[in-house]
Design a protein around this motif. Structure first.
Motif: not given
Length: 201
Positions: A98-103, A129-132, A139-145
């Motif tokens: 999902v795309d995350v935009t920090n406002r 997690c990702t830091t924005v 883009p915040l990505q979760v790779f499937l395990r």
């Protein structure tokens, strides 16, 4: 204080639990993607389940994004996104993003958790997690395990190939029923936008 079960995953992230995966994924997606939720048209933010978050729609690139304003008094605020049907079948894909935009004016660390019906903070879920930075979009990505096949063995390798694994934090990609977005123990009134929840790889 009693902690809501849905919040425990973000508690573990805040404490640096090893099962989460720890490493941030690459910034760019690979391969074709399928949009699962795009917040366009008559999407109703009030239809979403959330805790400690005020939701609204915001203009974004000629369309709409979901804006989340977090209450810093809530330790583990989250938003739950669900499929239109009973579940998402992510079997053909390698990740959800999902795309995350920090406002807001402060850097925020946002987490995404994918869960099976019986999933919770520790079992049958994948989290990343990702830091924005302020005004940045990432883009915040979760790779499937996925659970490894019975025939697959570790032989001279530190981890299983192809995204397979074992233990409590493997996921059945054919039966993903929710995607939770949240922040562990926010210190500020963070404001960020989500757009284009998608699967790819």
């Amino acid at each position: 204080m009693r902690i809501r079960p849905e919040c425990l995953g973000f508690l573990a992230l805040a404490l640096g639990a090893s099962w989460v995966g720890g490493q941030e994924p690459p910034a760019g997606p690979d391969g074709p993607e399928t949009v699962l939720v795009d917040f366009e048209g008559d999407f109703e933010p009030l239809s979403l389940r959330s805790w400690g978050v005020t939701l609204s729609l915001a203009p974004s690139g000629g369309g709409q994004a979901l804006r989340a304003e977090l209450d810093p008094k809530i330790p583990w605020p989250f938003i739950t996104l669900v499929p239109k049907g009973l579940y998402w079948d992510l079997s053909p894909y390698d990740y959800m993003a999902v795309d995350v935009t920090n406002r807001g004016p402060d850097t925020v660390r946002v987490c995404l958790s994918l869960e099976n019906p019986q999933g919770n903070w520790k079992y049958f879920s994948n989290i990343s997690c990702t830091t924005v930075a302020p005004q940045e979009t990432r883009p915040l990505q979760v790779f499937l395990r996925r659970k490894k096949p019975g025939w697959m063995k570790l032989s001279g390798m530190r981890s299983y190939p192809g995204g397979f694994g074992e233990g409590p934090n493997v996921l059945d990609p054919s039966d993903v029923v929710r995607a939770q977005v949240g922040v562990a123990q926010p210190k500020e009134s963070y404001v960020f936008e989500l757009d284009n929840l998608r699967a790819g790889g």
